[in-house]
Design a protein around this motif. Structure first.
Motif, PDB file in Angstrom:
ATOM      1  N   UNK A 102      47.854 -50.312  21.671  1.00 22.50           N
ATOM      2  CA  UNK A 102      48.592 -49.057  21.550  1.00 22.50           C
ATOM      3  C   UNK A 102      47.814 -48.017  20.770  1.00 22.50           C
ATOM      4  N   UNK A 103      47.172 -48.444  19.674  1.00 18.73           N
ATOM      5  CA  UNK A 103      46.379 -47.502  18.890  1.00 18.73           C
ATOM      6  C   UNK A 103      45.180 -47.006  19.687  1.00 18.73           C
ATOM      7  N   UNK A 104      44.572 -47.892  20.470  1.00 18.73           N
ATOM      8  CA  UNK A 104      43.443 -47.481  21.301  1.00 18.73           C
ATOM      9  C   UNK A 104      43.867 -46.402  22.303  1.00 18.73           C
ATOM     10  N   UNK A 105      45.060 -46.560  22.882  1.00 22.07           N
ATOM     11  CA  UNK A 105      45.570 -45.557  23.811  1.00 22.07           C
ATOM     12  C   UNK A 105      45.809 -44.220  23.127  1.00 22.07           C
ATOM     13  N   UNK A 106      46.413 -44.267  21.947  1.00 22.68           N
ATOM     14  CA  UNK A 106      46.685 -43.033  21.206  1.00 22.68           C
ATOM     15  C   UNK A 106      45.385 -42.327  20.857  1.00 22.68           C
ATOM     16  N   UNK A 107      44.380 -43.099  20.429  1.00 25.24           N
ATOM     17  CA  UNK A 107      43.086 -42.507  20.091  1.00 25.24           C
ATOM     18  C   UNK A 107      42.424 -41.897  21.334  1.00 25.24           C
ATOM     19  N   UNK A 108      42.582 -42.568  22.459  1.00 22.53           N
ATOM     20  CA  UNK A 108      41.988 -42.037  23.685  1.00 22.53           C
ATOM     21  C   UNK A 108      42.645 -40.702  24.068  1.00 22.53           C
ATOM     22  N   UNK A 109      43.971 -40.670  24.060  1.00 22.21           N
ATOM     23  CA  UNK A 109      44.687 -39.446  24.423  1.00 22.21           C
ATOM     24  C   UNK A 109      44.326 -38.313  23.463  1.00 22.21           C
ATOM     25  N   UNK A 110      44.216 -38.647  22.171  1.00 19.68           N
ATOM     26  CA  UNK A 110      43.873 -37.633  21.187  1.00 19.68           C
ATOM     27  C   UNK A 110      42.468 -37.080  21.333  1.00 19.68           C
ATOM     28  N   UNK A 111      41.617 -37.804  22.058  1.00 22.32           N
ATOM     29  CA  UNK A 111      40.231 -37.355  22.231  1.00 22.32           C
ATOM     30  C   UNK A 111      40.056 -36.450  23.451  1.00 22.32           C
ATOM     31  N   UNK A 112      41.128 -36.304  24.247  1.00 18.63           N
ATOM     32  CA  UNK A 112      41.016 -35.540  25.488  1.00 18.63           C
ATOM     33  C   UNK A 112      41.477 -34.090  25.302  1.00 18.63           C
ATOM     34  N   UNK A 113      40.873 -33.198  26.057  1.00 20.73           N
ATOM     35  CA  UNK A 113      41.287 -31.794  26.034  1.00 20.73           C
ATOM     36  C   UNK A 113      42.678 -31.653  26.645  1.00 20.73           C
ATOM     37  N   UNK A 114      43.440 -30.706  26.111  1.00 24.39           N
ATOM     38  CA  UNK A 114      44.799 -30.507  26.594  1.00 24.39           C
ATOM     39  C   UNK A 114      44.811 -30.165  28.082  1.00 24.39           C
ATOM     40  N   UNK A 115      43.858 -29.351  28.523  1.00 22.41           N
ATOM     41  CA  UNK A 115      43.815 -28.949  29.931  1.00 22.41           C
ATOM     42  C   UNK A 115      43.553 -30.149  30.842  1.00 22.41           C
ATOM     43  N   UNK A 116      42.846 -31.152  30.333  1.00 21.82           N
ATOM     44  CA  UNK A 116      42.543 -32.342  31.135  1.00 21.82           C
ATOM     45  C   UNK A 116      43.765 -33.253  31.257  1.00 21.82           C
ATOM     46  N   UNK A 117      44.574 -33.329  30.192  1.00 20.15           N
ATOM     47  CA  UNK A 117      45.735 -34.221  30.201  1.00 20.15           C
ATOM     48  C   UNK A 117      46.784 -33.798  31.219  1.00 20.15           C
ATOM     49  N   UNK A 118      46.737 -32.542  31.648  1.00 19.01           N
ATOM     50  CA  UNK A 118      47.690 -32.070  32.658  1.00 19.01           C
ATOM     51  C   UNK A 118      47.565 -32.889  33.946  1.00 19.01           C
ATOM     52  N   UNK A 119      46.346 -33.345  34.261  1.00 22.42           N
ATOM     53  CA  UNK A 119      46.102 -34.085  35.502  1.00 22.42           C
ATOM     54  C   UNK A 119      46.178 -35.600  35.333  1.00 22.42           C
ATOM     55  N   UNK A 120      46.579 -36.088  34.148  1.00 21.15           N
ATOM     56  CA  UNK A 120      46.615 -37.525  33.906  1.00 21.15           C
ATOM     57  C   UNK A 120      47.691 -38.199  34.751  1.00 21.15           C
ATOM     58  N   UNK A 121      47.286 -39.218  35.521  1.00 18.36           N
ATOM     59  CA  UNK A 121      48.216 -39.938  36.388  1.00 18.36           C
ATOM     60  C   UNK A 121      48.685 -41.250  35.757  1.00 18.36           C
ATOM     61  N   UNK A 122      47.737 -42.054  35.268  1.00 15.21           N
ATOM     62  CA  UNK A 122      48.110 -43.301  34.614  1.00 15.21           C
ATOM     63  C   UNK A 122      46.980 -43.779  33.716  1.00 15.21           C
ATOM     64  N   UNK A 123      47.336 -44.724  32.823  1.00 11.51           N
ATOM     65  CA  UNK A 123      46.384 -45.321  31.882  1.00 11.51           C
ATOM     66  C   UNK A 123      46.507 -46.838  31.931  1.00 11.51           C
ATOM     67  N   UNK A 124      45.389 -47.497  31.718  1.00  6.29           N
ATOM     68  CA  UNK A 124      45.395 -48.958  31.608  1.00  6.29           C
ATOM     69  C   UNK A 124      44.421 -49.334  30.506  1.00  6.29           C
ATOM     70  N   UNK A 125      44.833 -50.269  29.651  1.00  4.26           N
ATOM     71  CA  UNK A 125      43.971 -50.678  28.547  1.00  4.26           C
ATOM     72  C   UNK A 125      43.820 -52.192  28.566  1.00  4.26           C
TER      73      UNK A 125
END
Length: 341
Positions: free
Chosen positions: A307-330
């Motif tokens: 869970x922390x790895x996911x949060x760190x990953x999301x926090x490292x991405x630009x806001x404009x890029x997260x708009x296109x996020x479809x899914x995550x897998x860790x």
């Protein structure tokens, strides 16, 4: 010179491992002291280090530092959650005071006469001038007079605000230079006239309003001075009740601000040995697979858990890029083991 090793031993139960002592001693010089003490108490209690039979030494768990780390950073995160609340509360009530008092006195400079008096009073060579008695044709009670002068004094004692007033600034331009207690006193002192400006009828009177407002204001001052406050849920409830009066739905406003994706922070300093005054813990490696639109990417991230790895990953991405996020897998990052013959 402070002996942080000795200080640490004094904070811990008997027979602490040297590794635990050295890591906490290294952390003390930059830690929030009260939060650190609370975090130590949590970790000691969770590890049952004080629950030993007479004559026995406590058995220290291998993850004691990780428990302190989580307890400390949880407290920091919980305090940080209050900042959007205080920002929304304060900005909403500053705007309400502008609207309500400008409307009540039919002027956007209703405080100007009191301000002029406070400017004169700020000169030590000038004799004290009498307070205002009215605003326009409206006679004022003593409580309102004092509140208006307190509000005006905050403006008059600020160099930047005085420059704005000299250029014709209105209430909306200078209200940010006043204290939150100034707003509280104004609203309570002129309650009979101001309560009609609320978006909904108040279910309580001036005394209860003051009590509730003072609790939120006091908590704001406490947190802004880096001290924790208890009963955060009750604090949110109080703020929600007061914001409802001025037509602000706290959940909508808070979530819009706190959950909005923003670009990650940029850092320029490389790590040095003297930077490491934090609680050093072991983090695991993870692979995060993300799908943005039609494209998949894989990135290595670390964390104490997935869970922390996911949060760190999301926090490292630009806001404009997260708009296109479809899914995550860790998944765990499995290191390759090379066996020599």
């Amino acid at each position: 010179m402070v002996d942080y090793l000795a200080m640490t031993r004094g904070l811990l139960p008997a027979n602490p491992p040297q590794d635990v002592v050295s890591k906490i001693a290294n952390f003390i010089p930059i830690a929030n002291h009260s939060l650190m003490l609370d975090s130590l108490r949590d970790a000691i209690g969770a590890s049952r280090l004080n629950k030993v039979k007479k004559g026995e030494l406590p058995k220290w768990p291998d993850n004691f530092i990780e428990r302190v780390h989580k307890a400390y950073n949880r407290r920091i995160a919980e305090m940080s959650r209050l900042y959007p609340l205080f920002n929304l509360f304060e900005s909403s009530y500053r705007s309400f005071v502008v609207q309500a008092f400008d409307g009540l006195y039919n002027s956007d400079r209703w405080w100007k006469e009191a301000y002029d008096i406070e400017v004169l009073r700020s000169d030590p060579h000038h004799h004290s001038d009498p307070c205002i008695a009215a605003i326009g044709t409206k006679q004022l009670s003593l409580d309102v007079i004092n509140a208006v002068h307190d509000f005006s004094r905050s403006i008059a004692t600020n160099k930047e605000a005085r420059a704005l007033v000299a250029n014709g600034a209105a209430t909306r331009d200078v209200v940010e230079y006043t204290k939150l207690s100034d707003l509280e006193n104004l609203l309570v002192a002129d309650w009979a006239n101001i309560k009609g400006a609320f978006a909904v009828d108040s279910a309580f009177g001036a005394a209860n309003f003051k009590e509730k407002f003072s609790i939120v204001r006091g908590a704001r001052n406490t947190v802004f001075h880096h001290r924790d406050v208890p009963d955060k849920a009750d604090l949110f409830s109080l703020a929600e009740e007061l914001l409802d009066l001025v037509g602000v739905h706290l959940k909508t406003a808070y979530d819009d601000a706190a959950l909005f994706s923003v670009s990650p922070n940029k850092y320029s300093k490389s790590e040095r040995a003297d930077h490491h005054r934090y609680l050093q813990i072991d983090r695991k490696g993870f692979t995060v697979t993300a799908r943005f639109g039609e494209k998949e990417t894989k990135t290595e991230c670390d964390g104490t858990c997935s869970g922390e790895a996911l949060v760190r990953y999301i926090g490292s991405q630009k806001a404009s890029r997260l708009v296109d996020l479809q899914w995550l897998h860790v998944e765990n990052l499995k290191a390759e083991v090379v066996v020599s013959p």
